[in-house]
Write an enzyme that holds these catalytic residues in place. Sequence first.
Site, PDB file in Angstrom:
ATOM      1  N   CYS A 186       0.789  -1.242   0.000  1.00  9.71           N
ATOM      2  CA  CYS A 186       0.000   0.000   0.000  1.00  9.71           C
ATOM      3  C   CYS A 186       0.816   1.286   0.000  1.00  9.71           C
ATOM      4  CB  CYS A 186      -0.939   0.014   1.191  1.00  9.71           C
ATOM      5  SG  CYS A 186      -2.238  -1.193   1.044  1.00  9.71           S
TER       6      CYS A 186
ATOM      7  N   LYS B 292       7.165  -6.621   6.772  1.00  9.91           N
ATOM      8  CA  LYS B 292       6.890  -6.456   8.206  1.00  9.91           C
ATOM      9  C   LYS B 292       6.515  -7.829   8.758  1.00  9.91           C
ATOM     10  CE  LYS B 292       1.979  -5.594   8.138  1.00  9.91           C
ATOM     11  NZ  LYS B 292       0.884  -4.834   8.664  1.00  9.91           N
TER      12      LYS B 292
END
Length: 435
Positions: A263, A324
């Site tokens: 994103c 992440k």
Amino acid sequence: MKLCMIGTGYVGLVSGVCFSDLGNQVICVDKDLTKIKKLQRGIIPIFEPGLDELVKRNVRNKRLVFSNDLKNSVKKSDIIFICVGTPTKKGGSNADLSQIYGVAKELSKSLNKFKIIITKSTVPVTTGDEIEKILLKNNSKNKFSVVSNPEFLREGEAIRDFIYPDRVVVGSNDKKSNKILKNLYSPLITKGAKYVPTSRRAAELIKYASNAFLATKITFINEIANLCEKTNINIDDISIGMGLDQRIGSRFLRAGPAYGGSCFPKDTKAITSTADKFKINLSVIKSVIKSNENRSKLLLKRVYEILKNKIKNKRISFLGVTFKANTDDMRDSSSLKMIPELSKKGAIVKYFDPTGYKIEFKKFKNVQYAKSLSTCLDKADLIIIHTEWNDFKSIDFKKIIKNKKTLIFDMRNLYSPQIMTKNKLNYFSVGRGLK
Ligand code: UDX
């Protein structure tokens, strides 16, 4: 209510499954038949904690089905969510909206009664207007309403984010669909989510502006971390000291590698190019993009300094390669920039990731996947902690590391420099002085 999710990627699948869990009748549609067949057999194409159980439960309760028949699924439903991808156009910064418009064209032939058509995908401001134009070619105005209802789900936390959102943004230009959607989201609103009704264009922009702002916050703290390194200050103190000001807030102030994922990199580019089209220069976001692109080079420079510029034949162990923790997503992960560069310079790289082997590194002959944490750390000259998985937060380095000269570069500041130094470990981190 009867819902149809078009696109079983991250957004469509998670939202569809969660809506069915709230008691709605949901059909998740995808043109990829192999994916649909797998989903029908309970095989989940993405890594998202808790999702498989939720799928099983709702399929069992007959509230959730998977199909590749768009036309019939749409006919059976009242609310249609468009959840297809809006990637960055090849060689540019604009969002590629071909999948969105492709779906709109198909929908325009399938409106047998009034339907609410919702974009859940992240789409540039005015996309809803274009979808409306496409639908009007084959349908009268009273047959449909086009609404924007962006999602704010984080990978790895998506189910929790769906059930307990800070806000539900619904951008609609008519009262009827606004009322229906408020009703659809009422189980979340009663749990405390704020319902934010806006114009359609405002909702589209809220999504981009939110992601761009969060990306700015991260980039800001990363740059302050650079200053902390030169002035022997601990960046964690700065994050705490700043974050307690309620106007700033403490989240997304963790310094680390460049932000990545599906994103932030895509949306920061898309919002600036949309603004350019309207002759508005979003200079702050443009410099965030530049600074973030430069971040991996900067951290690599630190790696070279730590290794005293002797990279050739150095055994470097990477802990975590996804962008992440709690995801298997490699999109725009900074490891994709760092590992190939280190390999080019002659380092022997081993990596371990809780989500397993990554095809992305296959072509690099001196980059190897380690099956376990301990085999990854074995004989390392330098250990790089790249992703903040819980598995990496309490490693007994003192016990594991046999070579007293092994260096540790913690890019996520998971350990205390004081304790590491006390344990006689050669520890480096981000934004906490150079040592
Ligand atoms: C993001 C948004 O948070 C979500 O609302 C939107 O719908 C999709 O994009 P996601 O891409 O899953 O979600 O990841 P997020 O948790 O937001 O992290 C994005 C990047 O920022 C990661 O690379 C992460 O490591 C980095 N990050 C995050 C930091 O470096 N520091 C922080 O303090 C927070």
